[in-house]
Design a protein around this motif. Structure first.
Motif, PDB file in Angstrom:
ATOM      1  N   ALA A 279      16.044  27.988  11.161  1.00 48.17           N
ATOM      2  CA  ALA A 279      14.954  28.477  10.039  1.00 48.17           C
ATOM      3  C   ALA A 279      15.534  28.380   8.675  1.00 48.17           C
ATOM      4  N   ALA A 280      14.663  28.517   7.730  1.00 46.02           N
ATOM      5  CA  ALA A 280      15.227  28.699   6.162  1.00 46.02           C
ATOM      6  C   ALA A 280      16.290  29.441   5.867  1.00 46.02           C
ATOM      7  N   GLY A 281      17.076  29.241   5.371  1.00 47.48           N
ATOM      8  CA  GLY A 281      18.375  30.026   4.824  1.00 47.48           C
ATOM      9  C   GLY A 281      19.360  30.434   5.768  1.00 47.48           C
ATOM     10  N   THR A 282      19.372  29.583   6.845  1.00 51.08           N
ATOM     11  CA  THR A 282      20.479  29.773   7.778  1.00 51.08           C
ATOM     12  C   THR A 282      21.759  28.933   7.691  1.00 51.08           C
ATOM     13  N   GLY A 283      21.826  28.376   6.654  1.00 51.23           N
ATOM     14  CA  GLY A 283      23.141  27.746   6.455  1.00 51.23           C
ATOM     15  C   GLY A 283      23.194  26.342   6.838  1.00 51.23           C
ATOM     16  N   LYS A 284      22.246  25.763   7.264  1.00 51.40           N
ATOM     17  CA  LYS A 284      22.179  24.194   7.846  1.00 51.40           C
ATOM     18  C   LYS A 284      22.927  23.362   6.893  1.00 51.40           C
ATOM     19  N   THR A 285      22.628  23.346   5.502  1.00 56.52           N
ATOM     20  CA  THR A 285      23.272  22.512   4.508  1.00 56.52           C
ATOM     21  C   THR A 285      24.693  22.785   4.267  1.00 56.52           C
ATOM     22  N   VAL A 286      24.936  24.110   4.464  1.00 56.95           N
ATOM     23  CA  VAL A 286      26.560  24.398   4.083  1.00 56.95           C
ATOM     24  C   VAL A 286      27.234  23.731   5.180  1.00 56.95           C
ATOM     25  N   VAL A 287      26.873  24.029   6.573  1.00 56.09           N
ATOM     26  CA  VAL A 287      27.501  23.255   7.674  1.00 56.09           C
ATOM     27  C   VAL A 287      27.652  21.772   7.438  1.00 56.09           C
ATOM     28  N   ASN A 525      19.983  34.257   8.944  1.00 52.80           N
ATOM     29  CA  ASN A 525      19.520  33.831   7.387  1.00 52.80           C
ATOM     30  C   ASN A 525      20.958  34.638   6.586  1.00 52.80           C
ATOM     31  N   TYR A 526      21.310  33.985   5.801  1.00 49.71           N
ATOM     32  CA  TYR A 526      22.146  34.228   4.874  1.00 49.71           C
ATOM     33  C   TYR A 526      21.632  34.330   3.409  1.00 49.71           C
ATOM     34  N   ARG A 527      20.457  33.718   3.254  1.00 47.67           N
ATOM     35  CA  ARG A 527      19.906  33.489   1.820  1.00 47.67           C
ATOM     36  C   ARG A 527      18.852  34.718   1.333  1.00 47.67           C
ATOM     37  N   ARG A 530      15.336  40.775   3.469  1.00 46.76           N
ATOM     38  CA  ARG A 530      14.310  40.943   4.530  1.00 46.76           C
ATOM     39  C   ARG A 530      12.949  40.747   3.925  1.00 46.76           C
ATOM     40  N   GLN A 531      12.781  41.393   2.802  1.00 46.90           N
ATOM     41  CA  GLN A 531      11.452  41.294   2.285  1.00 46.90           C
ATOM     42  C   GLN A 531      10.922  39.997   1.728  1.00 46.90           C
ATOM     43  N   VAL A 532      11.728  39.319   1.431  1.00 50.10           N
ATOM     44  CA  VAL A 532      11.462  37.746   0.980  1.00 50.10           C
ATOM     45  C   VAL A 532      11.070  37.055   2.270  1.00 50.10           C
ATOM     46  N   TYR A 533      12.101  37.102   3.403  1.00 49.35           N
ATOM     47  CA  TYR A 533      11.643  36.261   4.523  1.00 49.35           C
ATOM     48  C   TYR A 533      10.451  36.684   5.381  1.00 49.35           C
ATOM     49  N   GLU A 534      10.374  37.987   5.107  1.00 53.65           N
ATOM     50  CA  GLU A 534       9.121  38.547   6.026  1.00 53.65           C
ATOM     51  C   GLU A 534       7.817  38.001   5.227  1.00 53.65           C
ATOM     52  N   ALA A 535       7.876  37.996   4.036  1.00 48.88           N
ATOM     53  CA  ALA A 535       6.575  37.794   3.524  1.00 48.88           C
ATOM     54  C   ALA A 535       6.375  35.974   3.722  1.00 48.88           C
ATOM     55  N   ALA A 536       7.331  35.441   3.524  1.00 48.26           N
ATOM     56  CA  ALA A 536       7.159  33.930   3.893  1.00 48.26           C
ATOM     57  C   ALA A 536       6.687  33.782   5.669  1.00 48.26           C
ATOM     58  N   GLN A 537       7.387  34.386   6.226  1.00 46.78           N
ATOM     59  CA  GLN A 537       7.083  34.238   7.649  1.00 46.78           C
ATOM     60  C   GLN A 537       5.691  34.686   8.112  1.00 46.78           C
ATOM     61  N   THR A 554       6.716  27.644  17.952  1.00 47.69           N
ATOM     62  CA  THR A 554       5.942  28.711  17.508  1.00 47.69           C
ATOM     63  C   THR A 554       6.165  28.862  16.046  1.00 47.69           C
ATOM     64  N   GLY A 555       5.285  29.477  15.285  1.00 47.21           N
ATOM     65  CA  GLY A 555       5.312  29.762  13.721  1.00 47.21           C
ATOM     66  C   GLY A 555       6.398  30.785  13.444  1.00 47.21           C
ATOM     67  N   LEU A 556       6.099  31.782  14.353  1.00 49.23           N
ATOM     68  CA  LEU A 556       7.148  32.867  14.092  1.00 49.23           C
ATOM     69  C   LEU A 556       8.420  32.849  15.013  1.00 49.23           C
ATOM     70  N   ARG A 557       9.584  33.071  14.417  1.00 48.48           N
ATOM     71  CA  ARG A 557      10.853  32.653  14.902  1.00 48.48           C
ATOM     72  C   ARG A 557      11.775  33.811  14.835  1.00 48.48           C
ATOM     73  N   SER A 558      12.743  33.906  15.632  1.00 49.51           N
ATOM     74  CA  SER A 558      13.880  34.739  15.827  1.00 49.51           C
ATOM     75  C   SER A 558      14.899  34.757  14.941  1.00 49.51           C
ATOM     76  N   VAL A 559      15.081  35.492  13.858  1.00 42.40           N
ATOM     77  CA  VAL A 559      15.920  35.231  12.738  1.00 42.40           C
ATOM     78  C   VAL A 559      16.708  36.624  12.462  1.00 42.40           C
ATOM     79  N   GLU A 560      17.793  36.634  12.285  1.00 44.78           N
ATOM     80  CA  GLU A 560      18.753  38.028  12.077  1.00 44.78           C
ATOM     81  C   GLU A 560      18.869  37.798  10.349  1.00 44.78           C
ATOM     82  N   LEU A 561      18.632  39.270   9.955  1.00 42.95           N
ATOM     83  CA  LEU A 561      18.598  39.263   8.595  1.00 42.95           C
ATOM     84  C   LEU A 561      19.437  40.254   7.963  1.00 42.95           C
TER      85      LEU A 561
END
Length: 726
Positions: A279-287, A525-527, A530-537, A554-561
């Motif tokens: 998901a967005a913010g999980t560090g894919k580009t950094v990897v 999600n490192y970026r 919780r409030q920002v990501y939940e609004a986007a989700q 599915t549109g809703l995903r399991s993401v750790e914040l």
């Protein structure tokens, strides 16, 4: 377990959020950072009985908390020993770090089984996770609680202002907005840790240096937590045997070090093509960037490419900061620009003339899409038909009509009957003929021709890393796959279908790329807060997306914040003028609260709105920079651009104006049928999701009249707990 603490074994380090925030204060003071680097090296080898460190316990702090010298000019390093690990907590002026050390704790949150740095709320004195405090507060005056600042003589309103500040520069800019004596006292605290200013002589600690640490029992729960990435996500490891090499790198590298789970992906050996999703913010580009460096260190030639035009320059700047020795072996390029250069190198140059291709399209369309055409009667717009030809037929290099008739058309929501597909195929044929007759070529021609050349020539690269892979056409993916094929460690695809902002989509197996057993999903999600990501989700709830697999996700995903912060600010306005005034006030407020000007971005759906808000920012006396001109170099300019241009970027605060039907152009266009409109709306929703998830700390959402139907009621209803501006 470490029992001999006189230096016979080396200690590993853990960098905490508190320590990283402390270090950022000194990123422009090279002499201080050089001294800190030397101290950290000494600490790994001999933390006790070392005359350079003068290590001793911090009396009122948590057990096994120590302080060490960083030169004798008053800077101190605070750390906690946990088995054979040194947890770095604080760095700064003597008095300030001692005061903070007495309040910090390392504790395991039993409700989530996560190890956290616990701090003290400056107003109430209650214990809170540091990341929670940091989300609501600047770091400059964290050493003092509200009562202590009041005792120095600061007024309650002044304390609120000081709480928002991050760096000395933020305070310097307030010299004309504070009482002179209060401002000077604040400067003394920030610079010297003392309200009266610089101490006349170096600080000498009264405690004797320790030759050996106190015989305290080891907290096995902390030891276990630090050895498990899932229970210690805030604690970044630096093994002792790699510390010296790591410290030699630029200071920017301190902020991009990977956690253990990501490091494993960077260094793993893959037997063939591999894929990293998340998901967005999980560090894919950094990897991806660290993977490029790891391969370059082995002498491999690496191409890092993406569909998004402005990202390669940004990535190149970031890479040069933390991987300077390897930059000559890593090439960054937009896939279309690279393909043009590739053809030129091989003596097969192609020139793309956008005007000529547009004329060819209009000519083909005038012959096929007549008043009596089934395409016209179906309500398919010219823009939709061109996307179908460019992204589906030509983009997937379909060889014949039968292939098109059998295609599932991943990523396209408008159903097309066999008769309609036959007409679209005829339109594609006419367009290809027009291009040939005019001696013109479009970017799909470039990709297809480059693929032919790549199949007949030795590869110039050992590895290809594709970022934002979900936005590629089949033609682009086939070309890049041809460069390295199935060789070990050759092809790495990095992306997320939920962030696809272009029409089309691809199926990996249809292209011939097999990643079974070599596909990984990042979930932390490192970026975002919780409030920002939940609004986007909330925007994506109930809306499935294609991620290149066999079935929709599915549109809703399991993401750790881990991070929390303020809720998005909503601004409902009756007129354009009221809306823009609210935006201007929000931007000025963010700057006044301590956010750097260069950390702000205004994102919009169209180029026309981008120009409008660039002019608005300029009218405030603030320098603005269009995202197409941004190359990743830190600036003090407010960024303004479209949702598409924001792909792969992040900013502390994001402002999203004109989230109404007119601003987003979400109403059906003239002659647009219901299915085409639904497909366009789904694409717009993903683009808006991308824009929202660029925000690290805060979101501002504004509209004129009624909010867009894309925004869920849970986000816009006045009955919610989200803050609303008036």
């Amino acid at each position: 377990m470490q029992s001999d603490i006189t230096g016979s074994a080396m200690y590993d380090h853990r960098y905490t959020p508190t320590f990283k925030d402390c270090v950022q204060r000194y990123q422009n003071r090279s002499e201080v950072l050089a001294a800190l680097s030397q101290t950290l090296t000494e600490l790994a080898m001999q933390p006790f009985g070392n005359p350079r460190l003068q290590t001793h316990a911090v009396k009122k702090a948590q057990q096994d908390t120590f302080t060490s010298y960083v030169t004798n000019q008053g800077h101190r390093l605070i750390w906690r020993r946990v088995g054979n690990v040194i947890v770095l907590l604080l760095f700064g002026e003597h008095d300030a770090v001692y005061r903070r050390a007495e309040r910090l704790r390392l504790e395991i949150d039993d409700t989530q089984n996560v190890l956290r740095v616990i701090d003290e709320d400056p107003e109430t004195g209650q214990q809170v996770p540091y990341t929670q405090r940091r989300a609501d507060e600047g770091r400059l005056f964290m050493a003092w609680n509200d009562a202590e600042l009041a005792a120095f003589g600061f007024a309650p309103q002044e304390i609120k202002v000081l709480r928002r500040l991050n760096v000395d520069m933020d305070l310097t800019s307030l010299d004309s907005h504070m009482r002179p004596d209060a401002w000077q006292m604040a400067m003394n605290l920030a610079m010297y840790g003392d309200p009266n200013g610089e101490t006349p002589s170096p600080v000498v600690d009264e405690e004797p240096a320790l030759v050996a640490g106190p015989p305290a029992p080891v907290d096995e729960r902390l030891v276990d937590a630090l050895s498990t990435p899932k229970t210690s996500p805030e604690f970044v490891p630096v093994p002792a045997d790699r510390l010296a090499d790591w410290l030699a790198k630029p200071i920017e590298d301190w902020m991009v070090y990977l956690d253990p789970a990501q490091q494993d992906l960077v260094e793993r050996t893959y037997s063939g093509p591999a894929r990293i999703r998340g998901a967005a913010g999980t560090g894919k580009t950094v990897v991806a960037l660290h993977r490029a460096r790891a391969l370059a260190r082995l002498g491999k030639r690496v191409l890092v490419t993406t569909y998004v035009r402005n990202l390669p320059e940004v990535y190149q700047q970031i890479f040069a900061r933390f991987a300077k020795p390897e930059r000559d072996l890593v090439e960054f390029a937009n896939v279309h620009r690279w393909a043009l250069q590739y053809l030129h190198r091989h003596g097969k140059p192609i020139r793309v003339d956008q005007q000529a291709t547009n004329n060819a399209w209009r000519a083909a369309q005038s012959r096929v899409v007549t008043a009596a055409s089934p395409l016209k009667r179906a309500g398919l717009s010219s823009a939709y038909l061109r996307e179908e030809v460019d992204w589906v037929i030509r983009g997937r290099a379909l060889p014949d009509l039968d292939s098109y008739l059998a295609l599932e058309r991943n990523g396209r929501g408008t159903p097309l009957s066999r008769d309609l597909r036959a007409e679209v195929w005829r339109l594609a044929d006419e367009y290809a003929s027009e291009l040939a007759n005019r001696g013109a070529a479009d970017f799909t021609d470039v990709l297809l021709k480059a693929h032919e050349v790549a199949r007949c020539n030795p590869s110039e690269y050992d590895a290809v890393i594709i970022d934002e892979a979900q936005d590629l056409t089949d033609a682009a993916l086939r070309l890049l796959y041809a460069l390295v094929g199935d060789r070990p460690n050759g092809l790495l695809l990095v992306g997320d279908g939920q962030q696809s902002i272009y029409p089309g989509g691809f199926n990996l197996s249809a292209v011939g790329v097999q990643v079974r057993g070599r596909s990984h999903v990042l979930t932390h999600n490192y970026r975002n807060t919780r409030q920002v990501y939940e609004a986007a989700q909330a925007l994506m709830a109930g809306h499935h997306f294609d991620d290149g697999g066999e079935r929709p996700e599915t549109g809703l995903r399991s993401v750790e914040l881990s991070r929390t912060g303020a809720p998005p600010v909503l601004s409902a306005n009756a007129s354009d003028e009221e809306h823009d005034l609210a935006l201007a006030e929000a931007v000025e407020s963010a700057i006044g609260e301590g956010t750097g000007i260069g950390d702000l971005a205004v994102l919009v759906p169209t180029h026309a709105l981008a120009q409008h808000y660039t002019d608005l920012i300029d009218s405030l006396g603030l320098p603005a920079q269009r995202l197409e001109d941004y190359d990743g170099t830190p600036t003090t300019l407010v960024k303004v651009g479209t949702y598409q241009r924001a792909k792969g970027l992040e900013f502390k605060r994001i402002f999203l104006p004109r989230l109404d039907a007119d601003g987003l152009r979400e109403r059906p266009g003239r002659g647009e049928d219901a299915e085409s409109h639904a497909e366009r709306t789904a694409l717009l929703r993903r683009q808006l999701f991308v824009a929202m998830t660029r925000a690290r700390d805060g979101l501002w959402l504004g509209w004129v009249g009624a909010p867009s139907s894309l925004l869920p009621p849970s986000l816009t209803d006045s009955s919610t707990k989200l803050a609303r501006e008036r």
